[in-house]
Design an enzyme around this catalytic site. Structure first.
Site, PDB file in Angstrom:
ATOM      1  N   ARG A  28      -6.346  -1.380   9.615  1.00  0.00           N
ATOM      2  CA  ARG A  28      -6.505  -0.972  11.030  1.00  0.00           C
ATOM      3  C   ARG A  28      -6.929  -1.981  12.133  1.00  0.00           C
ATOM      4  O   ARG A  28      -6.601  -1.959  13.288  1.00  0.00           O
ATOM      5  CB  ARG A  28      -7.426   0.144  10.928  1.00  0.00           C
ATOM      6  CG  ARG A  28      -6.877   1.355  10.226  1.00  0.00           C
ATOM      7  CD  ARG A  28      -7.674   2.542  10.086  1.00  0.00           C
ATOM      8  NE  ARG A  28      -7.183   3.839   9.891  1.00  0.00           N
ATOM      9  CZ  ARG A  28      -7.510   4.842   9.095  1.00  0.00           C
ATOM     10  NH1 ARG A  28      -9.044   5.128   9.159  1.00  0.00           N
ATOM     11  NH2 ARG A  28      -6.881   5.848   8.747  1.00  0.00           N
ATOM     12  N   TYR A  53       1.394   3.993  12.494  1.00  0.00           N
ATOM     13  CA  TYR A  53       0.938   3.617  11.250  1.00  0.00           C
ATOM     14  C   TYR A  53      -0.533   3.267  10.800  1.00  0.00           C
ATOM     15  O   TYR A  53      -1.406   3.173  12.026  1.00  0.00           O
ATOM     16  CB  TYR A  53       1.755   2.631  10.453  1.00  0.00           C
ATOM     17  CG  TYR A  53       2.080   1.380  11.234  1.00  0.00           C
ATOM     18  CD1 TYR A  53       1.228   0.676  11.860  1.00  0.00           C
ATOM     19  CD2 TYR A  53       3.220   0.434  10.638  1.00  0.00           C
ATOM     20  CE1 TYR A  53       1.246  -0.645  12.271  1.00  0.00           C
ATOM     21  CE2 TYR A  53       3.358  -0.839  11.136  1.00  0.00           C
ATOM     22  CZ  TYR A  53       2.500  -1.045  11.936  1.00  0.00           C
ATOM     23  OH  TYR A  53       2.490  -2.544  12.456  1.00  0.00           O
ATOM     24  N   GLU A  54      -1.101   3.174   9.671  1.00  0.00           N
ATOM     25  CA  GLU A  54      -2.421   3.312   9.551  1.00  0.00           C
ATOM     26  C   GLU A  54      -3.265   4.253  10.139  1.00  0.00           C
ATOM     27  O   GLU A  54      -4.548   3.876  10.506  1.00  0.00           O
ATOM     28  CB  GLU A  54      -2.925   1.715   9.862  1.00  0.00           C
ATOM     29  CG  GLU A  54      -2.042   0.548   9.302  1.00  0.00           C
ATOM     30  CD  GLU A  54      -2.201   0.662   7.531  1.00  0.00           C
ATOM     31  OE1 GLU A  54      -2.739   1.359   7.205  1.00  0.00           O
ATOM     32  OE2 GLU A  54      -0.926   0.028   7.179  1.00  0.00           O
ATOM     33  N   GLY A  55      -2.747   5.294  10.166  1.00  0.00           N
ATOM     34  CA  GLY A  55      -3.606   6.614  10.854  1.00  0.00           C
ATOM     35  C   GLY A  55      -3.289   6.653  12.306  1.00  0.00           C
ATOM     36  O   GLY A  55      -3.461   5.514  13.020  1.00  0.00           O
ATOM     37  N   MET A  95       0.869  -1.130   0.029  1.00  0.00           N
ATOM     38  CA  MET A  95      -0.084  -0.017   0.051  1.00  0.00           C
ATOM     39  C   MET A  95       0.897   1.287   0.060  1.00  0.00           C
ATOM     40  O   MET A  95       1.685   1.392   0.930  1.00  0.00           O
ATOM     41  CB  MET A  95      -1.033  -0.156   1.297  1.00  0.00           C
ATOM     42  CG  MET A  95      -1.991   1.193   1.400  1.00  0.00           C
ATOM     43  SD  MET A  95      -3.115   0.754   2.590  1.00  0.00           S
ATOM     44  CE  MET A  95      -2.116   0.742   4.098  1.00  0.00           C
TER      45      MET A  95
END
Length: 580
Positions: free
Chosen positions: A295, A436-438, A162
């Site tokens: 997430r 990571y991932e927000g 990604m």
């Protein structure tokens, strides 16, 4: 020295006693996912994790990855382990049998993934985006992309990545500069640089599939001008049929605090050929299919850190003898796990691991039922629950995992600080999960800014109603459930304050509000597990007494933290309102 043991008894307890996982086999979509099948898959996953992945964990962390001339080499044993991973069918556990997958529930997948990640977090990172990429292409890809890539992803022949972050932009994707220029044959020329790309280059699979956010020439500014492209490392020329190496290269790997066995790459796209996924300028909607899946997976990493670190610390504390515990009458020093403060630390670790696992299973089960629902109303109700709890799973469980790992290190004193025991690796490896991932701060903003307002506030109200019923139902069997009821009342009050507040107040209160929400959500899981264990106690007194005691500890010793966070929410909103 550390030895990972898969917590199969706890997994079975959740699937067969706490949650209605058997109901999945009564749906057409999961009719083959009977309890016996679920147990058999868990057994095999435990063997693979304990016998194949766990022995490679510390050597992989010590050796790390190397990069030279665009070629990345993973630690010794990783390629062979990945071959066994593919042969075992683990890559496509939830993918459709039509594409070579197993068609099994996501609920089972997260428990399998938990075992693999607990055994070897660096290795597990490489397969972490398989489900998200598969579902993204299945939902948004053209018929050609589906034909060419769904099966190789499901079988593990191709590993996906990604590609969002660029040197100048991370969370604010509206700033990205990677360009996509249309070509006459329908493909696109992708040019730009992406950073922090997990598995951007490696030696586990020959081909790697990059999902890349980029801008078309006519793209509007900001996040509304972003499109998603599929850029393979190798592609087949449609005219000659020859396999061509694409113009995407690894410019180097990051030297990180943790997850050293996972290659985190800088990727250069120098006019690489790519294909549009979804509609132009709609890349974020497509990418969020990957991100939401990721997430949930990152939240499970918090469970893994708590479980893995606790196993090491508990084994150490049972053997390490120091001093006399209060009330001890034995001869000589006692094991340190009898000392009250060590007990506190160990029980906190266990409470976060097992409570977090239950919350993750609850969300995964809702995801499965949303896919298997017979009516649109049922599907939407389950989907709302998944959307509401995703930021809680991602943020609260990773914070809890980090706390548990640090407590495990503290439990072991100086032995925890040295590499041989493995706890310090968990402290390093789990730290990135809050980023990571927000970031967890962004998850909090998502919760107060988007999720509380879903269905006009109806989604969160339904969840609170379910928690209220759960606490009330459990009190005759488990009196400590009243503490959950009190904390829920504080959460409801805080929710009213947050939803009535202005933008600044919501933003300033967001992180404390998410933690408050997470504490109450985990209280719900522990009350339900305790209620079930009280009823089943005679079948396995040692297991169920431990559940009940840990639930009581969580409700009386950890849940009271909610008071401070509720006060912080009020203070943040009052301060913001006074400034406006």
């Amino acid at each position: 020295m550390p030895h990972y043991t898969a917590p199969l008894k706890d997994h079975r307890f959740l699937l067969h006693n706490v949650f209605p996982a058997s109901d999945l086999s009564r749906t057409p979509l999961f009719q083959d996912s009977t309890p016996d099948i679920l147990d058999a898959v868990l057994e095999e996953a435990a063997k693979f994790s304990e016998q194949v992945l766990a022995p490679l964990n510390r050597p992989g962390d010590e050796q790390g990855c190397t990069a030279a001339n665009g070629v990345v080499t993973t630690p010794d044993g990783f390629p062979e382990a990945y071959r066994l991973f593919m042969e075992g069918g683990w890559a496509g556990l939830t993918a459709s049998p039509e594409h070579g997958g197993q068609g099994l529930p996501h609920t089972l997948h997260i428990l399998v993934d938990e075992m693999a990640t607990s055994a070897n977090p660096g290795f597990a990172m490489y397969r972490g985006l398989i489900d998200g990429a598969y579902n993204t292409i299945l939902r948004y890809g053209s018929d050609t992309l589906k034909r060419d890539y769904l099966a190789p992803i499901a079988t593990g022949e191709i590993l996906p990545t990604m590609n969002l972050t660029e040197p100048h932009c991370g969370s604010d994707l509206g700033l990205l500069r990677t360009k996509a220029e249309p070509l006459a044959d329908g493909a696109y020329r992708i040019t730009g640089t992406k950073i922090f790309i997990t598995g951007g280059e490696h030696d586990l699979t020959r081909n790697i599939l990059h999902l890349v956010l980029a801008r078309l020439p006519d793209a509007p500014e900001g996040s509304r001008g972003i499109s998603l492209f599929l850029v393979p490392k190798y592609y087949v020329d449609p005219e000659s049929g020859a396999e061509i190496r694409n113009d995407v290269t690894c410019g180097g790997i990051e030297h990180k605090m943790g997850l050293k066995a996972s290659a985190t790459c800088l990727m250069n796209y120098d006019g690489a050929r790519g294909w549009l996924v979804g509609a132009p300028h709609s890349g974020l909607a497509a990418m969020f299919t990957m991100m939401n899946s990721a997430r949930l997976g990152v939240g499970v990493q918090g469970v893994c850190a708590a479980e893995g670190a606790h196993q090491i610390a508990a084994a150490y504390a049972a053997e390490r003898r120091q001093g006399k515990a209060p009330g001890s009458t034995g001869v000589g020093p006692d094991p340190i796990d009898r000392h009250p403060d060590v007990k506190r630390m160990l029980t906190t670790q266990k409470a976060f691991a097992q409570g977090g696992r239950a919350l993750a299973v609850r969300v995964a089960l809702a995801l499965d039922f949303s896919h298997a629902a017979a009516t649109e109303a049922e599907r939407q109700a389950h989907e709302d629950r998944v959307q509401l709890l995703t930021p809680i799973v991602k943020a609260f469980l990773t914070d809890a995992g980090s706390e548990a790992a640090n407590l495990a290190l503290q439990t072991m004193g100086g032995h925890g600080y040295i590499r041989e025991w493995g706890v310090e690796q968990w402290v390093r490896d789990i730290r990135i999960a809050a980023i990571y991932e927000g970031t967890n701060g962004i998850q909090a903003l998502d919760l107060v800014g988007r999720k509380l307002s879903m269905k006009g506030g109806g989604a969160v109200e339904r969840y609170f109603s379910d928690l209220r019923s759960l606490f009330e139902r459990a009190q005759p069997l488990f009196p400590a459930a009243v503490e959950g009821e009190k904390a829920l009342a504080a959460l409801v009050d805080a929710t009213s304050l947050v939803t009535a507040s202005g933008l600044i107040g919501r933003c300033e209160a967001a992180s404390d509000y998410l933690t408050l929400f997470g504490l109450v959500a985990l209280a719900g899981e522990w009350v339900e597990m305790a209620r079930v264990s009280v009823q089943l106690r005679t079948t396995d007194p040692v297991f169920h007494d431990d559940k009940i005691a840990t639930a009581d500890f969580y409700l009386r010793r950890i849940l009271p933290r909610h008071l401070g966070h509720a006060a912080a929410v009020r203070a943040a909103i009052n301060s913001a309102d006074n400034r406006q």
